[in-house]
Design an enzyme around this catalytic site. Structure first.
Site, mmCIF file in Angstrom:
data_model
loop_
_atom_site.group_PDB
_atom_site.id
_atom_site.type_symbol
_atom_site.label_atom_id
_atom_site.label_comp_id
_atom_site.label_asym_id
_atom_site.label_seq_id
_atom_site.Cartn_x
_atom_site.Cartn_y
_atom_site.Cartn_z
ATOM 1 N N GLU B 49 -35.968 -4.986 24.897
ATOM 2 C CA GLU B 49 -34.558 -4.806 25.258
ATOM 3 C C GLU B 49 -34.002 -3.465 24.797
ATOM 4 O OE1 GLU B 49 -35.841 -7.542 23.966
ATOM 5 O OE2 GLU B 49 -35.280 -9.239 25.237
ATOM 6 N N PHE B 111 -30.723 -23.029 18.780
ATOM 7 C CA PHE B 111 -31.885 -22.199 19.054
ATOM 8 C C PHE B 111 -31.452 -20.910 19.767
ATOM 9 C CE2 PHE B 111 -35.376 -21.066 22.054
ATOM 10 C CZ PHE B 111 -36.274 -20.615 21.093
ATOM 11 N N GLN B 112 -31.880 -19.783 19.228
ATOM 12 C CA GLN B 112 -31.579 -18.457 19.778
ATOM 13 C C GLN B 112 -30.080 -18.169 19.869
ATOM 14 O OE1 GLN B 112 -34.014 -17.868 23.346
ATOM 15 N NE2 GLN B 112 -35.653 -17.104 22.021
ATOM 16 N N LYS B 161 -24.461 -20.104 28.616
ATOM 17 C CA LYS B 161 -25.344 -20.558 29.689
ATOM 18 C C LYS B 161 -24.610 -21.487 30.658
ATOM 19 C CE LYS B 161 -29.956 -22.203 30.598
ATOM 20 N NZ LYS B 161 -31.239 -22.655 30.038
ATOM 21 N N MET B 472 -39.534 16.465 11.238
ATOM 22 C CA MET B 472 -38.221 16.862 10.736
ATOM 23 C C MET B 472 -38.008 16.370 9.316
ATOM 24 S SD MET B 472 -35.713 18.668 11.503
ATOM 25 C CE MET B 472 -34.793 18.874 13.020
HETATM 26 C C1 LIG Z 1 -34.937 5.171 14.668
HETATM 27 C C2 LIG Z 1 -34.979 6.295 13.695
HETATM 28 N N1 LIG Z 1 -35.625 6.156 12.520
HETATM 29 C C3 LIG Z 1 -35.678 7.178 11.655
HETATM 30 C C4 LIG Z 1 -35.084 8.364 11.940
HETATM 31 C C5 LIG Z 1 -35.133 9.507 10.937
HETATM 32 N N2 LIG Z 1 -35.883 10.651 11.509
HETATM 33 C C6 LIG Z 1 -35.284 11.730 12.067
HETATM 34 S S1 LIG Z 1 -36.343 12.867 12.646
HETATM 35 C C7 LIG Z 1 -37.657 11.970 12.125
HETATM 36 C C8 LIG Z 1 -39.063 12.448 12.342
HETATM 37 C C9 LIG Z 1 -39.456 12.480 13.772
HETATM 38 O O1 LIG Z 1 -40.829 12.680 13.834
HETATM 39 P P1 LIG Z 1 -41.534 12.922 15.203
HETATM 40 O O2 LIG Z 1 -41.087 11.913 16.204
HETATM 41 O O3 LIG Z 1 -42.997 13.038 14.999
HETATM 42 O O4 LIG Z 1 -40.914 14.308 15.685
HETATM 43 P P2 LIG Z 1 -41.002 15.755 15.000
HETATM 44 O O5 LIG Z 1 -39.864 15.880 14.062
HETATM 45 O O6 LIG Z 1 -42.333 15.832 14.321
HETATM 46 O O7 LIG Z 1 -40.879 16.693 16.159
HETATM 47 C C10 LIG Z 1 -37.236 10.779 11.513
HETATM 48 C C11 LIG Z 1 -38.141 9.779 10.923
HETATM 49 C C12 LIG Z 1 -34.408 8.472 13.160
HETATM 50 N N3 LIG Z 1 -33.737 9.579 13.529
HETATM 51 N N4 LIG Z 1 -34.388 7.441 14.028
#
Ligand SMILES: Cc1ncc(C[n+]2csc(CCOP(=O)(O)OP(=O)(O)O)c2C)c(N)n1
Lengths: 170, 569
Positions: B49, B111-112, B161, B472
């Site tokens: 979803e 349920f749910q 529902k 990042m």
């Molecule tokens: C759902 C979610 N969880 C955690 C984060 C924190 N976060 C921001 S950038 C990042 C790293 C992203 O890594 P990747 O997808 O490999 O991309 P890159 O930065 O290496 O280009 C994280 C964990 C986020 N923005 N969203």
């Protein structure tokens, strides 16, 4: 600073939750919150007392106004509104204490709802400061139980500012 | 006419002009799925979803139409949460429809059963719980109206529902929406326009800050006309990057944390900021105390709560951006901004080498070189980016400028957004070339939607910039946590095998030549392709303004420091 916000809202389930959420999310405390239907059964009137600085109060007002269920919000703080709060107080008081108690009640225009062998119940509907003073004066008897409705507010009749909502602020 | 609630729902969707919805079925929404089947409305079955919600979001961002997502009660509905929050933060008009347990069971921990209106209260513009078939049409009409009124956003309609199965009279006219107009700002008073014009006329160093509101209100032409008439330069937020033609002489570039230093410096030196449909997000302003110290501020914004929220403004024009610009433009004077434009050109000249931003240092394939190659080969594409370093490199490197051609989660920063959002975008714009740009981390977050892509026979391409890190986060650790790399070393599957398992073509590139070739082949068509670009693991996004610092405090290169930092990703 104490703020008095008055909102007209839809009278339907969940509205209070939405209103309270605005305050919860921003960590604003609510001192008192009263809700009642207006003469229009589809509309509720909410009176909220908080302590917020100007900036926070403006933000709270505009976040409230963004709620779909909210018709209008006014900050009554500077309008010298008339405030009323009702307290019910049960004090420890035997027969010997009654004359003093009755005198106090007369001074504060409180109502004596009940007297029993060891306690009495009084009601006071007044401005919040007067209620505080009344409670202080009762304290020596021994306060057993204390309930308060929270503040409701209306503009003073000398205030020319417009009403909240032409159709619904009676 | 008496109809079952579920049929009323489908009839309402059709009358709202909906011909495509995204979702995932389940018991509490089954009556609606049954009715959908007969309705002629196309349904895209996602694999999760969350994916369905991002698809509806991408569909909306790419087309300007309201996206619709459908889910069942309980776990189906809670899986929408991230998608709704993403749409809320970026003001994307969306209608979510969820099934709910039968009304006699409400509140019984059936349920749910989940209190979905409670759960989504802070992440929707508004939500409804409908327990009667009579309530379906009014709630749905109001939901569509609300999603699009003023500042757009997601609206959820939770329907029991039994309300879907019981019959009621379908009264479309009687369900006319009323509440959506409640808080729309009245037309901007002439006096306010005059105050704005006076500030503009007195300005020598004006700067327009263009945000997502430009796209949301369809103000691209109006913005161009205004900027050209006034001779005012234009800087863009992340979500405003497709608001203004990047090759235009008045375009100053990308502002904020990973924006160009000359853009941020121009903000600091401006004497007037014209904030158009942007909300002074902390990723843009940095330390508010140091932000634009010399500038008067005019804020054009449809949502009154945004005015003065972060930054005090001198004039607020509350209303639809396009309308306001169309009223302002005829009266705005041609400003004597020549010296100011020269100054900006001078600031830019100090940085604007043939390749800006400079390729990051480090061994191996340069991510910015890959993105340059991509945008050179696919200049008219819709770019859908995930969240992380690749998102910022893309924003820095790829020129956007046509409206609705950069789709990214700006406000919430939702990893896993790109792939499903791109599926929505491709369905909205079947003729467009669509590219996903994602990291190895984000790709693994909603990777299951590759199967949706294949099932729908969509031709869009996925560029995975694989640096074997949560890049990042690693960069933040490098700068602000003494380079201690806690939990960022990320194992990824063999992306080629994975893509093939999902029915895509696959390629992998370790050199620029391989990259060039892989992109060429992917664009030649014959199905969707996932290209893994094995990029330099240590490459960083520069320039960078540390979170919480003033926007002049730019870091240009990666020397590790141990400055403490309170930022979050
Ligand atoms: C759902 C979610 N969880 C955690 C984060 C924190 N976060 C921001 S950038 C990042 C790293 C992203 O890594 P990747 O997808 O490999 O991309 P890159 O930065 O290496 O280009 C994280 C964990 C986020 N923005 N969203």
């Amino acid at each position: 600073m104490q703020r008095i916000l008055v909102a007209l809202t839809d009278n339907e389930p969940g509205v209070l939750d939405r209103v309270a959420s605005i305050f919860r999310r921003r960590g604003f405390n609510i001192h008192s919150l009263t809700v009642s239907p207006t003469l229009d059964p589809d509309v509720s009137r909410i009176t909220l007392v908080t302590d917020l600085d100007d900036r926070a109060a403006r933000a709270a007002k505009s976040f409230l106004e963004r709620l779909v269920n909210v018709h209008s919000v006014e900050d009554f703080t500077d309008a010298g509104p008339l405030l009323r709060d009702t307290a019910l107080i049960r004090v420890a008081a035997g027969p010997a204490d009654r004359p003093g108690l009755f005198q106090l009640a007369a001074i504060f225009r409180a109502e004596i709802l009940e007297v029993g062998p060891e306690s009495a119940v009084l009601a006071c509907c007044d401005a919040p400061e007067r209620i505080r003073a009344f409670v202080e004066s009762l304290r020596p008897y021994g306060l057993l139980e204390f309930g308060r409705t929270g503040v409701i507010a209306v503009r003073s009749s000398g205030d020319p500012a417009s009403a909240l909502h032409p159709a619904a602020s009676f | 006419m008496r109809m079952k609630g579920a049929d009323i729902l489908c009839a309402c969707l059709a009358r709202e002009g909906v011909d495509l919805v995204f979702g995932y079925p389940g018991g509490a929404i089954l009556p609606t799925y049954d009715a959908l089947e007969a309705s002629g409305i196309r349904h895209i079955l996602a694999r999760h979803e969350q994916g369905a919600a991002h698809m509806a979001d991408g569909y909306s961002r790419a087309s300007g139409r309201t996206g619709v997502v459908i889910a069942t009660s309980g776990p189906g509905a809670t899986n929408l949460v991230t998608g709704l929050a993403t749409a809320m933060m970026d003001s994307v008009p969306l209608v979510a429809i969820t099934g709910q347990v039968a009304s006699p069971l409400l509140g019984s921990d059936a349920f749910q059963e989940v209190d979905v209106t409670g759960v989504t209260l802070p992440i929707t513009k508004h939500n409804f719980l409908v327990r009667e078939p009579e309530g379906i049409a009014p709630a749905l009409r109001e939901a569509f109206a609300l999603a699009n009124a003023g500042r757009p956003g997601p609206v959820l309609v939770d329907i029991t529902k039994d309300a879907q199965t019981r019959e009621a009279v379908f009264d479309w006219e009687g369900a006319e929406p009323r509440r959506h107009t409640r808080h729309l700002p009245p037309p901007v008073p002439e006096a306010d326009l005059a105050r704005a014009l006076a500030l503009i006329s007195a300005s020598r160093r004006p700067l327009i800050l263009a945000g997502h509101g430009v796209t949301l209100s369809g103000a691209h032409r109006a913005l161009l006309a205004f900027a050209e008439k006034a001779g005012a330069p234009v800087a863009a937020t992340l979500l405003g990057l497709d608001a203004f033609p990047p090759g235009h002489p008045l375009y100053v570039g990308f502002m904020g944390m990973h924006g160009s230093p000359w853009t941020n410096q121009a903000i600091q030196e401006a004497d007037l900021l014209l904030a158009f449909g942007m909300r002074f997000d902390d990723r843009v302003t940095g330390d508010l105390k140091a932000f634009a110290p010399y500038a008067r501020k005019i804020h054009v914004e449809v949502d009154p709560t945004e005015v003065g929220k972060n930054v005090a403004v001198d004039v607020a024009l509350l209303g639809d951006l396009r309308e306001v610009l169309e009223r302002l433009a005829p009266a705005v004077p041609a400003l004597d901004s020549g010296a100011w434009l020269d100054r900006i050109a001078e600031l830019r000249a100090a940085h604007d080498a043939p390749a800006w931003p400079p390729d990051p240092q480090g061994e191996g394939l340069s991510p910015t070189a890959v993105l340059r190659e991509l945008s050179a080969q696919a200049p008219g594409a819709i770019w859908v980016t995930d969240v992380g370093q690749h998102q910022m490199w893309e924003a820095q490197v790829v020129p956007h400028g046509r409206p609705r051609t950069l789709l990214t989660s700006g406000g919430l920063g939702t990893m896993g957004f790109a792939l499903p959002a791109a599926i929505g975008a491709k369905l909205a714009c079947p003729e467009a070339e669509v590219w996903v740009v994602a990291g190895d981390g984000g790709t693994q977050m909603n990777v299951q939607e590759l199967m949706t892509l294949t099932q729908e026979g969509l031709e869009l391409n996925v560029a995975v910039l694989n640096n074997s890190y949560l890049g990042m986060v690693r960069q933040f650790q490098t700068h602000f946590y003494g380079d201690r790399r806690a939990s960022v070393d990320l194992l990824a599957p063999d992306f080629g095998l994975l893509a093939r398992a999902y029915g895509l073509k696959a390629a992998s590139a370790r050199t620029l030549d391989e990259a060039r070739e892989a992109i060429r082949e992917a664009r030649a068509g014959g199905g969707a392709t996932l290209i893994e670009f094995v990029i330099s693991p240590e490459a960083g996004v520069y320039p960078m303004v540390p979170p919480g610092a003033g926007i002049s405090a730019t870091i240009h290169t990666p020397p590790p420091t141990e400055a403490p930092c309170s930022g979050s990703l």
